[in-house]
Design an enzyme around this catalytic site. Structure first.
Site, PDB file in Angstrom:
ATOM      1  N   TYR A 198      12.837 -54.945  34.022  1.00  0.00           N
ATOM      2  CA  TYR A 198      13.285 -55.273  32.671  1.00  0.00           C
ATOM      3  C   TYR A 198      12.111 -55.228  31.712  1.00  0.00           C
ATOM      4  CZ  TYR A 198      11.254 -59.908  33.391  1.00  0.00           C
ATOM      5  OH  TYR A 198      10.385 -60.945  33.639  1.00  0.00           O
ATOM      6  N   CYS A 199      12.430 -55.103  30.423  1.00  0.00           N
ATOM      7  CA  CYS A 199      11.411 -55.209  29.379  1.00  0.00           C
ATOM      8  C   CYS A 199      12.084 -55.792  28.138  1.00  0.00           C
ATOM      9  CB  CYS A 199      10.751 -53.862  29.095  1.00  0.00           C
ATOM     10  SG  CYS A 199      11.897 -52.591  28.537  1.00  0.00           S
ATOM     11  N   THR A 200      11.469 -55.647  26.970  1.00  0.00           N
ATOM     12  CA  THR A 200      11.989 -56.308  25.768  1.00  0.00           C
ATOM     13  C   THR A 200      13.353 -55.773  25.338  1.00  0.00           C
ATOM     14  OG1 THR A 200       9.694 -56.441  25.064  1.00  0.00           O
ATOM     15  CG2 THR A 200      11.386 -56.994  23.415  1.00  0.00           C
TER      16      THR A 200
END
Ligand SMILES: [Zn+2]
Ligand SMILES: [Zn+2]
Length: 343
Positions: A198-200
């Site tokens: 995941y990321c932003t």
């Protein structure tokens, strides 16, 4: 034809306050082949400037990455304009949870080599051969799966103030570094484990997932829409929220609070705190975590030497800076020897 801003940030802020309209903070990205980014950039600027769009938008041969704000009343027109661009038709828009009318004060549409600075020279992999996109519900299931390795694809200063429970949070300064570290650390699990990332807002995972598939990982998953959309989904669908703390964002708000957990510490005194600031010394501008007491004691600076400079008359400060590059480029973001409580 106006292709550039003609208002300063200050003038713009005043105008926004005066207008008193509600603005939406939106982000989206799309990998696509753009033949002439320069031309596309101008097309966007002309159309979006008319809709009073403000923000930071990167355009490259590989696609578009946009973070912007827009008057709520222009949203339909903006959406219609996006839909008129073939590869942006029905593109998924991340709409920020906390609204802030002053999240952006200029419209900057920039042509870049890449839409995410990935540092990759390896162009042999296919960016469109990406991982399996999952929503919040499936993501929660995957987190609980013992065969899952959950990886945070963001940098150290982002995951420091908030991340998913049990996630690996590489202590890296750049996206490029984390790509390599994770590949090395997980080299023995390319086939038997589920690599879930995941990321932003999802854009970094879009590339990372394609990269790991290219490197031989068999089961690669990514959180669609990133932490931003996850938060919206858990709220709307009343799911369990497995995120802790704050989501670091790249506008002047710096972060959105997701849960009340404070998982970081003031870099100066070590007390629980997750508030990022930039050192008030213009020549430093170091990004770090500072509690209110330390802010008061240090006059918003990262160190005694910065404090001394910051207290000089402005003209003196300017003289000191003359001929020197901005030291915030020398300092890595969020790292400095002067910060006692930063690992
Ligand atoms: Zn402190
Ligand atoms: Zn400083």
């Amino acid at each position: 034809m106006q292709l550039y801003n003609n208002l300063s940030a200050k003038e713009r802020a005043a105008l926004i306050e005066e207008a008193g309209q509600e603005r939406l903070t939106i982000s989206f990205y799309k990998y696509a082949q753009i033949g002439n980014p320069e031309l596309f950039r101008n097309h966007l600027f002309i159309n979006w400037n008319e809709l009073d769009v403000l923000g930071r938008i990167y355009v490259a041969h590989e696609g578009i990455n946009a973070q912007l704000s827009i008057p709520a009343e222009n949203f339909e027109l903006f959406k219609a304009h996006l839909d008129s661009i073939t590869f942006l038709e029905n593109v998924r828009l991340n709409i920020a949870m906390e609204q802030d009318n002053l999240s952006f004060l200029k419209l900057k549409v920039k042509v870049r080599k890449k839409i995410v600075a990935d540092g990759l020279v390896d162009e042999t992999f296919d960016v469109t051969n990406k991982g399996i996109h999952v929503g919040a519900e499936k993501f929660n299931e995957l987190i609980d799966d013992p065969d899952t390795i959950l990886v945070d694809m963001r940098n150290h200063y982002e995951s420091e103030i908030g991340h998913f429970k049990n996630a690996i949070t590489p202590d890296v300064d750049t996206f490029r570094d984390s790509l390599d570290i994770i590949e090395k650390d997980l080299a023995d699990h390319k086939e038997d484990k589920k690599l879930v990332m995941y990321c932003t807002g999802g854009i970094r995972c879009e590339k990372a997932s394609a990269y790991y598939k290219h490197k031989g990982f068999k089961q690669v998953y990514q959180l669609e829409g990133g932490i931003i959309d996850y938060t919206r989904q858990v709220k709307n669908k009343k799911l369990e929220n497995k995120f802790l703390g704050k989501n670091f964002v790249f506008d002047h708000r710096r972060s959105e609070r997701i849960t009340d957990d404070v998982i970081a510490n003031c870099h100066q005194c070590g007390n629980p705190c997750d508030n990022h600031v930039n050192c008030a010394n213009e020549a430093c501008h170091l990004l770090f975590i500072q509690c209110e007491e330390c802010a008061e004691k240090m006059h918003d600076c990262c160190s005694d030497s910065c404090k001394e400079v910051h207290e000089l008359p402005f003209e003196e400060q300017k003289k000191l800076r003359k001929g020197k590059g901005a030291s915030n480029k020398i300092f890595k973001k969020g790292r400095s020897e002067v910060l006692k409580f930063k690992n």
